[in-house]
Design a protein around this motif. Structure first.
Motif, mmCIF file in Angstrom:
data_model
loop_
_atom_site.group_PDB
_atom_site.id
_atom_site.type_symbol
_atom_site.label_atom_id
_atom_site.label_comp_id
_atom_site.label_asym_id
_atom_site.label_seq_id
_atom_site.Cartn_x
_atom_site.Cartn_y
_atom_site.Cartn_z
ATOM 1 N N ASP A 136 -17.398 -17.491 59.961
ATOM 2 C CA ASP A 136 -18.726 -18.105 60.045
ATOM 3 C C ASP A 136 -18.691 -19.492 59.398
ATOM 4 O O ASP A 136 -18.445 -19.623 58.201
ATOM 5 C CB ASP A 136 -19.731 -17.203 59.328
ATOM 6 C CG ASP A 136 -21.161 -17.711 59.432
ATOM 7 O OD1 ASP A 136 -21.428 -18.556 60.305
ATOM 8 O OD2 ASP A 136 -22.006 -17.255 58.632
ATOM 9 N N ILE B 165 -16.083 -14.074 68.721
ATOM 10 C CA ILE B 165 -17.480 -13.618 68.640
ATOM 11 C C ILE B 165 -18.295 -14.548 67.750
ATOM 12 O O ILE B 165 -19.403 -14.969 68.107
ATOM 13 C CB ILE B 165 -17.540 -12.174 68.103
ATOM 14 C CG1 ILE B 165 -16.993 -11.196 69.139
ATOM 15 C CG2 ILE B 165 -18.973 -11.794 67.720
ATOM 16 C CD1 ILE B 165 -16.744 -9.797 68.598
ATOM 17 N N ALA B 166 -17.736 -14.892 66.580
ATOM 18 C CA ALA B 166 -18.436 -15.794 65.653
ATOM 19 C C ALA B 166 -18.713 -17.142 66.311
ATOM 20 O O ALA B 166 -19.814 -17.703 66.190
ATOM 21 C CB ALA B 166 -17.611 -15.977 64.381
ATOM 22 N N GLU C 101 -24.014 -8.466 61.143
ATOM 23 C CA GLU C 101 -22.754 -7.727 61.102
ATOM 24 C C GLU C 101 -22.863 -6.580 60.107
ATOM 25 O O GLU C 101 -23.051 -6.791 58.913
ATOM 26 C CB GLU C 101 -21.607 -8.658 60.692
ATOM 27 C CG GLU C 101 -20.264 -7.955 60.635
ATOM 28 C CD GLU C 101 -19.103 -8.903 60.357
ATOM 29 O OE1 GLU C 101 -17.963 -8.559 60.686
ATOM 30 O OE2 GLU C 101 -19.359 -10.012 59.816
ATOM 31 N N CYS D 101 -13.794 -9.846 58.671
ATOM 32 C CA CYS D 101 -15.092 -9.629 59.303
ATOM 33 C C CYS D 101 -15.385 -10.812 60.228
ATOM 34 O O CYS D 101 -14.717 -11.849 60.148
ATOM 35 C CB CYS D 101 -16.188 -9.535 58.248
ATOM 36 S SG CYS D 101 -15.929 -8.238 57.033
ATOM 37 N N CYS D 102 -16.381 -10.677 61.071
ATOM 38 C CA CYS D 102 -16.851 -11.843 61.827
ATOM 39 C C CYS D 102 -17.312 -12.923 60.848
ATOM 40 O O CYS D 102 -17.141 -14.118 61.093
ATOM 41 C CB CYS D 102 -17.989 -11.452 62.765
ATOM 42 S SG CYS D 102 -17.501 -10.399 64.138
ATOM 43 N N ASP E 148 -8.791 -9.609 64.917
ATOM 44 C CA ASP E 148 -9.264 -10.844 64.279
ATOM 45 C C ASP E 148 -9.541 -11.946 65.294
ATOM 46 O O ASP E 148 -10.518 -12.693 65.167
ATOM 47 C CB ASP E 148 -8.239 -11.335 63.257
ATOM 48 C CG ASP E 148 -8.218 -10.471 62.004
ATOM 49 O OD1 ASP E 148 -9.132 -9.639 61.844
ATOM 50 O OD2 ASP E 148 -7.294 -10.633 61.194
ATOM 51 N N TRP F 260 -24.142 -10.801 56.997
ATOM 52 C CA TRP F 260 -23.168 -9.743 56.710
ATOM 53 C C TRP F 260 -23.813 -8.683 55.835
ATOM 54 O O TRP F 260 -24.255 -8.947 54.728
ATOM 55 C CB TRP F 260 -21.945 -10.354 56.028
ATOM 56 C CG TRP F 260 -20.909 -9.384 55.578
ATOM 57 C CD1 TRP F 260 -20.087 -8.639 56.361
ATOM 58 C CD2 TRP F 260 -20.586 -9.052 54.216
ATOM 59 N NE1 TRP F 260 -19.252 -7.859 55.578
ATOM 60 C CE2 TRP F 260 -19.539 -8.096 54.255
ATOM 61 C CE3 TRP F 260 -21.061 -9.465 52.974
ATOM 62 C CZ2 TRP F 260 -18.969 -7.556 53.108
ATOM 63 C CZ3 TRP F 260 -20.497 -8.932 51.818
ATOM 64 C CH2 TRP F 260 -19.456 -7.985 51.892
ATOM 65 N N ILE G 242 -24.185 -15.898 60.556
ATOM 66 C CA ILE G 242 -23.908 -14.458 60.533
ATOM 67 C C ILE G 242 -24.479 -13.842 59.259
ATOM 68 O O ILE G 242 -24.239 -14.332 58.153
ATOM 69 C CB ILE G 242 -22.399 -14.192 60.639
ATOM 70 C CG1 ILE G 242 -21.864 -14.702 61.988
ATOM 71 C CG2 ILE G 242 -22.088 -12.700 60.475
ATOM 72 C CD1 ILE G 242 -20.373 -14.578 62.159
ATOM 73 N N PRO H 178 -18.045 -4.392 63.720
ATOM 74 C CA PRO H 178 -16.672 -4.689 64.157
ATOM 75 C C PRO H 178 -15.593 -3.854 63.483
ATOM 76 O O PRO H 178 -14.538 -3.614 64.079
ATOM 77 C CB PRO H 178 -16.500 -6.171 63.798
ATOM 78 C CG PRO H 178 -17.891 -6.705 63.636
ATOM 79 C CD PRO H 178 -18.674 -5.554 63.083
ATOM 80 N N LYS I 151 -12.842 -11.299 66.723
ATOM 81 C CA LYS I 151 -13.911 -11.563 65.749
ATOM 82 C C LYS I 151 -14.200 -13.062 65.670
ATOM 83 O O LYS I 151 -15.365 -13.482 65.594
ATOM 84 C CB LYS I 151 -13.510 -11.031 64.379
ATOM 85 C CG LYS I 151 -13.517 -9.525 64.261
ATOM 86 C CD LYS I 151 -12.952 -9.076 62.926
ATOM 87 C CE LYS I 151 -12.873 -7.570 62.828
ATOM 88 N NZ LYS I 151 -12.066 -7.099 61.696
ATOM 89 N N LYS I 152 -13.147 -13.855 65.658
ATOM 90 C CA LYS I 152 -13.309 -15.313 65.614
ATOM 91 C C LYS I 152 -14.043 -15.804 66.858
ATOM 92 O O LYS I 152 -14.957 -16.644 66.782
ATOM 93 C CB LYS I 152 -11.940 -15.989 65.517
ATOM 94 C CG LYS I 152 -11.968 -17.508 65.367
ATOM 95 C CD LYS I 152 -10.557 -18.030 65.125
ATOM 96 C CE LYS I 152 -10.556 -19.525 64.794
ATOM 97 N NZ LYS I 152 -10.933 -20.371 65.926
#
Length: 478
Positions: free
Chosen positions: A302, A268-269, A281, A297-298, A262, A309, A307, A250, A265-266
Motif C-alpha cells: 500500500d 491487487i493493491a 483487508e 499482506c496487501c 505476493d 488492514w 488499504i 488474502p 497481492k501487489k
C-alpha cells in the motif's frame, strides 16, 4: 544468492524423491548433521529445509527421533474445484442454516467441527490469567478508567512492531484498537459505504462477512477463487468499474485456507489504488502460517493509504477477549469518529494484558506451538478423509489457518448431512453458509483447531461413514 540456490535445490531434491516414491512413507530421513556435512551447508540451513518440507506436509518430526516422510495417501486426493459464482449482485442469505449451526456454539455435548476457533486446550490460559492480574496492578485505577480513543499505547506499539515481519512498517499512530476483527470490519464498512453500494468479496467467504455486508444494505458481488492461489485476478479486473469497495481475506481465507501469492497481492493493491477504491483487508489468520515465514499482506504494498488492514487475536490467542485492531491508512479520522460513537473506548485491562503478552515474547512462543499443532491436525484429518470418506471426495490443502474445505460428490447435500451428523453429536458447517448464491451444497468446512485425540479421530471416521451411507441411500433411491 548461492546459499538460497543451495537451499532451494536441496529442498526440491528431497521433495521430488518423496513424490516419486524413492523415499517411502514413514521412512526416516538423514539427520540434520548428516545433510549438513553431505551438502556443505550450515545446520541452520538444513533445519530451514526441514521446516519448509514440513510446511508442505511432506515430512514430519518426531521428538528425539528425527524427521520422517509423512503419510502421503491424502495428497492423492484431488483439490476442490475453483469456484465459479455468477457475476451478479447477490442477497440470498441462508439465514436459517447459519442460525442453526451457530446456535451450537459452546455446546460441550457436541464435537464442534463447525466453529472456526482454536479450542481452549490449545491456548495459554494460565499465562493469560497472570497477565490480567498483572495488568490490573499496573494500570491506573486498576484498569477501570477509559483509555485513549485510539487504544492502549503498549498494545498498539506491539502490533506495529510485529508488522515489520510482513513489511507493513506501521507505527503505533497508524493503529486503532477495536472489539475484535468483526468490529474493525464493521467500522470500516460503516465509514466508507452507504446502502446500495457494491462490495467485492471472495467466494466462498466467511458467513459473518456476508451477514455484515447485507445488514448494512450493501450489494455483494462474489469473485471466483482457486483453492491454492485464491482470488481470480482477471475476474477482479473485469468488475473493478462496477464496485465501490472490496473486502478480501488474502492470508488463509476461511474456508479454503489459501494464501494469495505476493505477486498477486501487489497487483491487487495497485488495482484498488488505480481505481481509488478502498480495500478492507481481513488478516485474522495471517499469524497462523504453516510455512517458515509469515506471509505478506496487501497492506505491504500500500503506497497511498488506500488499504484498511484489520486483524485480531481471536483466532490465535483468546476468542472471548474481543481484542482487534485496524490500520486504516488515510481513513483514520473517519474510523476514530465512528469508534467514539459506537464504543467510546476499548477494554483497558484486556488490551494491556494482551500487550504485555506480546511484549514478553510469550505470544510468538505460543504461535510456534499452535502452528505446529494445527498443521499436524490437518494431516491427521486428511489421512482419515482419504481412508474413510466416499470415493470422489476432494479436500483443500490449507497453507495456514483453522479451516479444511471438503468437497463431496455432487449428490451429497451437506445441509442434510448436517442434520444426520447432529443425531450423532457431530456439528459441521455446510458449504451453502459461505455464499449468497446457489452453490457449494456438496461442500463443508471442518475446523482443525480441536485438540487431536483418538476420540476426535473416531468422530471424523463416523462422519465419513455417515456420508458414505447417505451416498448409498441416494443411489438406492434412484
Amino acid at each position: 544468492m548461492k546459499k538460497d540456490f543451495l537451499y532451494n535445490e536441496i529442498a526440491e531434491n528431497i521433495a521430488e524423491k518423496i513424490h516419486s516414491g524413492v523415499l517411502k512413507e514413514g521412512e526416516r530421513l538423514p539427520s540434520v548433521r548428516m545433510l549438513s556435512r553431505e551438502h556443505g551447508v550450515s545446520i541452520n540451513t538444513v533445519k530451514r529445509i526441514f521446516l519448509e518440507l514440513e510446511s508442505r506436509s511432506l515430512v514430519q518430526s518426531k521428538p528425539q527421533s528425527g524427521y520422517f516422510v509423512s503419510p502421503l495417501n491424502y495428497l492423492k486426493l484431488p483439490l476442490p474445484e475453483s469456484s465459479q459464482p455468477l457475476l451478479t449482485l447477490s442477497s440470498n442469505e441462508p439465514n436459517e442454516l447459519i442460525n442453526k449451526v451457530y446456535s451450537n456454539m459452546g455446546n460441550t455435548d457436541l464435537t464442534l467441527f463447525s466453529i472456526g476457533v482454536p479450542s481452549g486446550n490449545l491456548l495459554p490460559l494460565a499465562k493469560l490469567k497472570k497477565e490480567i492480574v498483572s495488568a490490573s496492578r499496573e494500570l491506573r485505577e486498576g484498569g477501570t478508567e477509559y483509555e485513549p480513543l485510539q487504544g492502549n499505547l503498549k498494545f498498539r506499539r506491539m502490533i506495529a512492531a510485529r508488522s515489520l515481519a510482513w513489511e507493513g512498517h506501521l507505527s503505533e499512530s497508524d493503529i486503532i484498537t477495536t472489539s475484535g476483527c468483526m468490529n474493525a470490519l464493521s467500522l470500516c464498512l460503516m465509514a466508507l459505504t452507504k446502502p446500495g453500494d457494491v462490495i467485492a468479496i471472495e467466494s466462498p467467504c466467511y458467513p459473518g462477512i456476508l451477514q455484515l455486508t447485507l445488514s448494512l444494505g450493501l450489494q455483494v458481488m462474489e469473485i471466483a477463487t482457486h483453492p491454492v492461489t485464491g482470488i481470480d485476478i482477471e475476474v477482479l479486473k473485469s468488475i473493478m468499474p462496477k464496485i465501490d469497495i472490496g473486502l478480501l481475506v488474502p492470508n488463509f481465507n476461511t474456508p479454503l485456507g489459501y494464501c494469495i501469492p505476493d505477486k498477486s497481492k501487489k497487483e491487487i493493491a495497485e488495482l484498488f489504488s488505480q481505481y481509488d477504491i478502498p480495500l478492507i483487508e481481513d488478516d485474522t489468520y495471517g499469524d497462523i502460517h504453516f510455512s517458515q515465514k509469515r506471509p505478506k499482506c496487501c497492506k505491504s504494498f500500500d503506497t497511498d493509504g488506500n488499504i484498511l488492514w484489520c486483524s485480531s487475536v481471536s483466532k490465535t490467542l483468546a476468542p472471548g477477549y474481543r481484542v482487534g485492531w485496524v490500520a486504516p491508512g488515510k481513513y483514520k479520522e473517519q474510523i476514530l469518529r465512528l469508534k467514539l460513537i459506537h464504543s467510546v473506548s476499548s477494554t483497558s485491562l484486556i488490551n494491556e494484558a494482551v500487550g504485555n503478552f506480546l511484549m514478553t515474547g510469550k505470544y510468538e512462543n505460543h504461535l510456534r506451538r499452535l502452528r505446529k499443532t494445527l498443521q499436524e491436525n490437518y494431516q491427521n484429518y486428511a489421512v482419515i478423509i482419504a481412508d474413510h470418506f466416499p470415493f470422489g471426495t476432494k479436500i483443500s490443502r490449507p497453507q495456514g489457518g483453522l479451516a479444511l474445505w471438503v468437497e463431496f460428490p455432487k449428490e451429497i447435500d451437506t445441509a442434510e448431512l448436517y442434520n444426520y451428523a447432529l443425531q450423532h453429536q457431530i456439528s459441521i458447517a455446510p458449504g451453502r453458509m459461505f455464499t449468497l448464491q446457489d452453490q457449494f451444497q456438496n461442500c463443508m468446512r471442518l475446523c482443525i483447531g480441536l485438540p487431536w485425540t483418538e476420540e476426535l479421530g473416531q468422530k471424523l471416521k463416523l462422519l465419513g461413514s455417515l456420508s458414505k451411507k447417505m451416498k448409498q441411500n441416494l443411489a438406492g433411491n434412484k
